[in-house]
Design a protein around this motif. Structure first.
Motif, mmCIF file in Angstrom:
data_model
loop_
_atom_site.group_PDB
_atom_site.id
_atom_site.type_symbol
_atom_site.label_atom_id
_atom_site.label_comp_id
_atom_site.label_asym_id
_atom_site.label_seq_id
_atom_site.Cartn_x
_atom_site.Cartn_y
_atom_site.Cartn_z
ATOM 1 N N TYR A 1 0.850 -1.187 0.000
ATOM 2 C CA TYR A 1 0.000 0.000 0.000
ATOM 3 C C TYR A 1 0.887 1.239 0.000
ATOM 4 C CZ TYR A 1 -3.723 -3.246 1.178
ATOM 5 O OH TYR A 1 -4.617 -4.283 1.154
ATOM 6 N N LEU A 2 0.612 2.144 -0.917
ATOM 7 C CA LEU A 2 1.374 3.381 -1.066
ATOM 8 C C LEU A 2 0.446 4.550 -0.755
ATOM 9 C CD1 LEU A 2 3.118 2.446 -4.437
ATOM 10 C CD2 LEU A 2 3.935 1.993 -2.110
ATOM 11 N N ASP A 3 0.684 5.212 0.355
ATOM 12 C CA ASP A 3 -0.208 6.268 0.842
ATOM 13 C C ASP A 3 0.468 7.628 0.767
ATOM 14 O OD1 ASP A 3 -1.646 4.041 1.512
ATOM 15 O OD2 ASP A 3 -1.274 4.180 3.664
ATOM 16 N N THR A 4 -0.330 8.639 0.525
ATOM 17 C CA THR A 4 0.141 10.026 0.556
ATOM 18 C C THR A 4 -0.779 10.836 1.455
ATOM 19 O OG1 THR A 4 1.013 9.870 -1.699
ATOM 20 C CG2 THR A 4 0.676 12.082 -0.794
ATOM 21 N N TRP A 5 -0.195 11.504 2.444
ATOM 22 C CA TRP A 5 -0.954 12.329 3.385
ATOM 23 C C TRP A 5 -1.060 13.760 2.879
ATOM 24 C CZ3 TRP A 5 -2.889 11.189 8.360
ATOM 25 C CH2 TRP A 5 -2.585 9.902 8.850
ATOM 26 N N SER A 6 -2.145 14.411 3.268
ATOM 27 C CA SER A 6 -2.202 15.868 3.223
ATOM 28 C C SER A 6 -1.853 16.347 4.623
ATOM 29 C CB SER A 6 -3.608 16.355 2.845
ATOM 30 O OG SER A 6 -3.954 15.930 1.552
ATOM 31 N N LEU A 7 -0.868 17.207 4.745
ATOM 32 C CA LEU A 7 -0.373 17.604 6.067
ATOM 33 C C LEU A 7 -1.277 18.678 6.671
ATOM 34 C CD1 LEU A 7 3.474 17.541 5.445
ATOM 35 C CD2 LEU A 7 1.986 15.755 6.360
ATOM 36 N N ILE A 8 -2.322 18.226 7.333
ATOM 37 C CA ILE A 8 -3.271 19.125 7.987
ATOM 38 C C ILE A 8 -2.916 19.180 9.467
ATOM 39 C CG2 ILE A 8 -5.700 19.502 8.547
ATOM 40 C CD1 ILE A 8 -6.379 17.966 5.994
ATOM 41 N N TYR A 9 -2.506 20.354 9.933
ATOM 42 C CA TYR A 9 -2.082 20.527 11.317
ATOM 43 C C TYR A 9 -3.183 21.197 12.133
ATOM 44 C CZ TYR A 9 2.554 19.621 9.385
ATOM 45 O OH TYR A 9 3.626 19.043 8.743
ATOM 46 N N PRO A 10 -3.122 21.085 13.469
ATOM 47 C CA PRO A 10 -4.037 21.862 14.305
ATOM 48 C C PRO A 10 -3.967 23.339 13.930
ATOM 49 C CG PRO A 10 -2.807 20.296 15.644
ATOM 50 C CD PRO A 10 -2.201 20.254 14.269
ATOM 51 N N ILE A 11 -5.084 24.016 14.011
ATOM 52 C CA ILE A 11 -5.172 25.375 13.484
ATOM 53 C C ILE A 11 -4.155 26.318 14.114
ATOM 54 C CG2 ILE A 11 -6.959 26.095 15.126
ATOM 55 C CD1 ILE A 11 -6.757 27.004 11.378
ATOM 56 N N GLU A 12 -3.854 26.134 15.408
ATOM 57 C CA GLU A 12 -2.949 27.072 16.084
ATOM 58 C C GLU A 12 -1.496 26.860 15.711
ATOM 59 O OE1 GLU A 12 -3.720 23.823 19.273
ATOM 60 O OE2 GLU A 12 -4.648 24.646 17.454
ATOM 61 N N LEU A 13 -1.191 25.745 14.997
ATOM 62 C CA LEU A 13 0.195 25.454 14.617
ATOM 63 C C LEU A 13 0.455 25.649 13.130
ATOM 64 C CD1 LEU A 13 0.862 22.216 16.703
ATOM 65 C CD2 LEU A 13 1.501 24.562 17.263
ATOM 66 N N ARG A 14 -0.538 26.061 12.394
ATOM 67 C CA ARG A 14 -0.335 26.200 10.961
ATOM 68 C C ARG A 14 0.593 27.368 10.666
ATOM 69 N NH1 ARG A 14 -6.544 24.959 8.911
ATOM 70 N NH2 ARG A 14 -6.668 22.950 9.993
ATOM 71 N N PRO A 15 1.433 27.234 9.651
ATOM 72 C CA PRO A 15 2.393 28.296 9.329
ATOM 73 C C PRO A 15 1.687 29.613 9.050
ATOM 74 C CG PRO A 15 2.897 26.299 8.119
ATOM 75 C CD PRO A 15 1.565 26.079 8.755
ATOM 76 N N PRO A 16 2.267 30.732 9.454
ATOM 77 C CA PRO A 16 1.635 32.040 9.223
ATOM 78 C C PRO A 16 1.584 32.381 7.741
ATOM 79 C CG PRO A 16 3.863 32.312 10.053
ATOM 80 C CD PRO A 16 3.551 30.852 10.173
ATOM 81 N N GLY A 17 0.584 33.219 7.389
ATOM 82 C CA GLY A 17 0.455 33.669 6.011
ATOM 83 C C GLY A 17 1.443 34.778 5.698
ATOM 84 N N ASP A 18 1.333 35.285 4.501
ATOM 85 C CA ASP A 18 2.247 36.346 4.080
ATOM 86 C C ASP A 18 1.955 37.665 4.774
ATOM 87 O OD1 ASP A 18 2.158 35.119 0.692
ATOM 88 O OD2 ASP A 18 3.461 34.579 2.372
ATOM 89 N N ASP A 19 0.685 37.882 5.157
ATOM 90 C CA ASP A 19 0.292 39.157 5.744
ATOM 91 C C ASP A 19 0.147 39.044 7.249
ATOM 92 O OD1 ASP A 19 0.128 40.236 3.184
ATOM 93 O OD2 ASP A 19 -1.945 39.524 2.953
ATOM 94 N N GLU A 20 0.332 40.172 7.937
ATOM 95 C CA GLU A 20 0.083 40.218 9.370
ATOM 96 C C GLU A 20 -1.423 40.135 9.616
ATOM 97 O OE1 GLU A 20 2.151 40.319 11.962
ATOM 98 O OE2 GLU A 20 3.800 40.033 10.549
#
Length: 454
Positions: free
Chosen positions: A189-208
């Motif tokens: 079985y060959l699986d690929t994840w989508s890296l969905i993290y808890p909302i408070e740990l998601r990388p910041p966007g480009d804007d403040e």
């Protein structure tokens, strides 16, 4: 990005495969019309319709770090079609869709603005429900003397956070006037994840973040940087996982032996190797040596689950079936399991089919299971930030469980009842109640109906 499945498209794809299979059946039957008679492996096309309803509840959700609601409901319809291509070959297609609502997965983002976030309260966010789909196609061929069989399979499945492709093959030999059966199989079985993290740990966007971000009412409006600004001292120890892939390789060996006119034995050995991303990206972790940070009633994560990138599993099992008389059979099973994460488990079960009439059978069952904890498990807020690996998923904890079941089966081998051109062969109704000693319980009702195409 969430992967949404389309049940209508899936069913169109399934029926297209079934149409192709029916054409192959007609062709194979014409080719064999002038040949010698040989008992077919499968006389007629068989169609199984299955429907499962599953629900669970508990207080140790891994999404919220080992503390919080585990409430979940799942409805899963399945169709299995077995088509005889000729005397020796059978094509089987298995299509399954599972639609679930999960209070724990909804808390991947608990800050939906509808109510104060709480690990014991389901969020109304987008991750509260989703659909899993799976299609498996398998092909089997039997030798003329029916003493040898080989099979191959292909599968694909998808959910909101992963896609899986699988393939495998197996071989079976019968010896000793069919009293002994040896089987070998292997699957990948060959699986690929989508890296969905808890909302408070998601990388910041480009804007403040702007003023609206502080309301935390839309999961697209904020990221980890928002929480670091509005929660004093919040400083998670988080880095993204380096990879998205997970591969699983399994090999199995089985040996069945008729020991007497009333006793049949079976032993098996299974070996599984997994590598890649074996952690679940949205399972939160809290460290005892770091200051706790809260927003509303919700504990903000210090990190996500980290587990080794390889795992080797061994399972050794055995069955004994004893035919007490023409009415009662005893089916017993035992399995020993161990892996290199430190888990050892024992499973023992018994099922007692009782033939009430020629067509009706009842079968009560019981299964006991217990396991040791993985080396990397600790409960809520008990890990240390100095550890290399950590999880608070109670599926990897030490626990014991009891599973009580009861089923009723109706069987008519002559398919006297019909719906259109479908002869009713069997109906099965089962109920299972599952209880862990870790404040977790579940129940399942399943219905299966098998038809034969005349």
């Amino acid at each position: 990005m969430r992967l949404q499945l389309n049940p209508i498209s899936d069913m169109k794809y399934l029926f297209s495969l079934l149409f192709i299979a029916s054409v192959l059946v007609a062709s194979a039957q014409e080719d064999n019309a002038a040949g010698e008679y040989k008992k077919r492996v499968l006389e007629h096309t068989e169609i199984d319709f299955l429907l499962n309803y599953y629900e669970q509840d508990g207080e140790n959700a891994a999404v919220t770090g080992g503390r919080g609601t585990e409430e979940l409901q799942d409805v899963s319809p399945t169709i299995i079609v077995a088509v005889p291509l000729n005397d020796d070959d059978v094509l089987t297609i298995n299509a399954n869709i599972s639609a679930y609502t999960s209070a724990s997965s909804s808390n991947i983002n608990p800050f939906d603005g509808k109510q104060p976030a709480d690990p014991f309260v389901a969020s109304s966010g987008a991750s509260k429900s989703d659909m899993w789909g799976n299609v498996v196609g398998s092909y089997s061929h039997s030798s003329d003397d029916r003493n040898r069989l080989w099979n191959a399979n292909l599968s694909v499945s998808a959910e909101f956070d992963y896609v899986s492709f699988g393939f495998g093959a197996g071989r079976t030999w019968l010896f000793n006037e069919k009293n002994t059966e040896l089987s070998l199989n292997g699957n990948v079985y060959l699986d690929t994840w989508s890296l969905i993290y808890p909302i408070e740990l998601r990388p910041p966007g480009d804007d403040e973040p702007d003023e609206d971000d502080y309301m935390l009412d839309d999961e697209d409006d904020f990221s980890g940087s928002t929480f670091e600004l509005i929660v004093p001292g919040y400083n998670p120890s988080f880095t993204e996982h380096p990879g998205k892939g997970r591969n699983s390789y399994s090999a199995g060996l089985g040996l069945s032996q008729i020991l007497s006119s009333k006793l049949v034995g079976y032993v098996s050995a299974d070996f599984i190797l997994q590598d890649g991303l074996l952690s679940t990206p949205y399972h939160r972790i809290y460290f005892a040596d770091k200051e706790d940070s809260f927003y509303e009633n919700f504990h903000l994560a210090d990190d996500v689950e980290r587990l080794p990138d390889s795992r080797f599993k061994i399972a050794l099992g055995g069955r004994l079936n004893y035919f007490v008389n023409h009415r009662i059979t005893l089916r017993t099973y035992y399995r020993y399991y161990t892996d290199d994460w430190g888990i050892t488990s024992h499973t023992a079960s018994i099922e007692i089919p009782v033939k009430v009439t020629d067509k009706f059978t009842i079968y009560p069952s019981y299964r006991f299971y217990n396991q040791t904890a993985a080396d990397y498990f600790a409960p809520y807020n008990a890990h240390l930030s100095t550890e290399e690996f950590y999880t608070s998923d109670y599926d990897l904890s030490e626990f014991s469980a009891n599973n009580y079941g009861f089923g009723v089966s109706y069987t008519d081998v002559f398919t006297q009842s019909h719906i259109w051109k479908l002869g009713l062969k069997s109906i099965d109704l089962k109920f299972h109640k599952y209880d862990r000693d870790s404040e977790f319980s579940a129940s399942m009702v399943s219905l299966g109906v098998k038809f034969v195409v005349d």
